[in-house]
Design an enzyme around this catalytic site. Sequence first.
Site, mmCIF file in Angstrom:
data_model
loop_
_atom_site.group_PDB
_atom_site.id
_atom_site.type_symbol
_atom_site.label_atom_id
_atom_site.label_comp_id
_atom_site.label_asym_id
_atom_site.label_seq_id
_atom_site.Cartn_x
_atom_site.Cartn_y
_atom_site.Cartn_z
ATOM 1 C CG MET A 184 2.374 9.394 -13.682
ATOM 2 S SD MET A 184 3.070 8.346 -14.973
ATOM 3 C CE MET A 184 3.636 6.992 -13.982
ATOM 4 C CG ASP B 268 5.988 4.113 -14.529
ATOM 5 O OD1 ASP B 268 6.275 5.271 -14.174
ATOM 6 O OD2 ASP B 268 6.772 3.372 -15.143
ATOM 7 C CG HIS C 153 6.347 8.232 -11.759
ATOM 8 N ND1 HIS C 153 6.729 8.194 -13.085
ATOM 9 C CD2 HIS C 153 5.735 9.438 -11.594
ATOM 10 C CE1 HIS C 153 6.364 9.313 -13.697
ATOM 11 N NE2 HIS C 153 5.743 10.074 -12.808
ATOM 12 C CB SER D 140 9.948 1.808 -15.937
ATOM 13 O OG SER D 140 8.546 1.709 -16.053
ATOM 14 C CG MET E 240 0.181 5.169 -15.102
ATOM 15 S SD MET E 240 0.427 4.965 -16.872
ATOM 16 C CE MET E 240 2.222 5.028 -16.964
ATOM 17 C CG ASP F 20 9.908 8.136 -16.095
ATOM 18 O OD1 ASP F 20 10.063 7.326 -17.019
ATOM 19 O OD2 ASP F 20 9.019 8.036 -15.223
ATOM 20 C CB SER G 175 10.739 0.323 -24.195
ATOM 21 O OG SER G 175 11.027 1.686 -24.251
ATOM 22 C CG HIS H 66 10.327 4.124 -12.306
ATOM 23 N ND1 HIS H 66 10.569 5.297 -11.629
ATOM 24 C CD2 HIS H 66 9.333 4.401 -13.192
ATOM 25 C CE1 HIS H 66 9.768 6.248 -12.088
ATOM 26 N NE2 HIS H 66 8.989 5.719 -13.033
ATOM 27 C CG MET I 34 7.176 13.186 -16.300
ATOM 28 S SD MET I 34 7.554 11.434 -16.068
ATOM 29 C CE MET I 34 7.154 10.735 -17.664
HETATM 30 C C1 DX5 Z 1 5.723 6.934 -18.546
HETATM 31 C C2 DX5 Z 1 6.373 6.325 -17.331
HETATM 32 C C3 DX5 Z 1 7.703 5.784 -17.576
HETATM 33 C C4 DX5 Z 1 7.783 4.688 -18.619
HETATM 34 C C5 DX5 Z 1 9.045 4.945 -19.348
HETATM 35 O O1 DX5 Z 1 4.597 7.636 -18.158
HETATM 36 O O2 DX5 Z 1 6.465 7.268 -16.267
HETATM 37 O O3 DX5 Z 1 8.322 5.355 -16.371
HETATM 38 O O4 DX5 Z 1 7.795 3.393 -18.115
HETATM 39 O O5 DX5 Z 1 9.112 4.063 -20.404
HETATM 40 P P1 DX5 Z 1 10.230 4.202 -21.518
HETATM 41 O O6 DX5 Z 1 11.556 4.067 -20.829
HETATM 42 O O7 DX5 Z 1 9.920 3.055 -22.443
HETATM 43 O O8 DX5 Z 1 10.044 5.532 -22.160
HETATM 44 ZN ZN ZN Z 2 7.711 6.639 -14.462
#
Ligand code: DX5
Ligand code: ZN
Length: 221
Positions: free
Chosen positions: A71, A38, A69, A11, A40, A178, A201, A36, A140
């Site tokens: 959100m 994200d 993804h 991600s 938001m 995820d 991370s 991936h 999630m």
């Molecule tokens: C959180 C995201 C994830 C995030 C995961 O809302 O959807 O994709 O990047 O990060 P880690 O792997 O650090 O939990």
């Molecule tokens: Zn994600």
Amino acid sequence: MTDKNIKIAPSLLSADFSCLGTEVKSVEDGGGDYIHFDVMDGHFVPNITFGPSLIKSLRRFSSLVFDVHLMIEKPERYIEDFVKSGADIITVHVETCPHLHRTLQMIRDSGVKSSVSLNPGTDPFFLDYIWDKVDMVLVMSVNPGFGGQKFISSSLKKIEWIYRRIKDEGLNVDIEIDGGIGPENAKEVVKSGCNILVAGSSVFGKKPVLSAIKSIRDSIR
Ligand code: DX5
Ligand code: ZN
């Protein structure tokens, strides 16, 4: 499920935003399977990240699957934009879609894979009414919004239920997980039925990317 079928989806949320092209390339060179993204909006989740124009600008850095993804509230307004940006899979959250069935169909009709995500507190039973509309379910395992959070272990039970339903119905649907995934729990989540692991991370916070991906893969063997 064998290790060969397991896909790693780093991600970019935890990547260095000042050089995303290089980061995307490092995932491809480092043996990642998907990228991936994200997205938001500051409404559905407290954080704000990026939109389709940024994804489009990164398309030339990699031919890997772009796993987007969303959100965001009312994701149906932006499906076309994300398809044009180069997305291969588009995930919407069930919590943002009063007309989920229609939105998933809209994603499929635009020629990309459709996927639905559910928050840790969301019951998976709704899936029984939309199986023929999804290519992937994204579970999630943290509350969405931020990287680096702790894995919520009740997601394992949920994945087992989803996996069982997919097997019982003879469906061809991927399960992606995820949130809080790394070498310490990758094996366990794969055992519960997941075949795509998002890792933020534990990849970009543990550079070099190549060895970070390798340690997740090694932990599954
Ligand atoms: C959180 C995201 C994830 C995030 C995961 O809302 O959807 O994709 O990047 O990060 P880690 O792997 O650090 O939990
Ligand atoms: Zn994600």
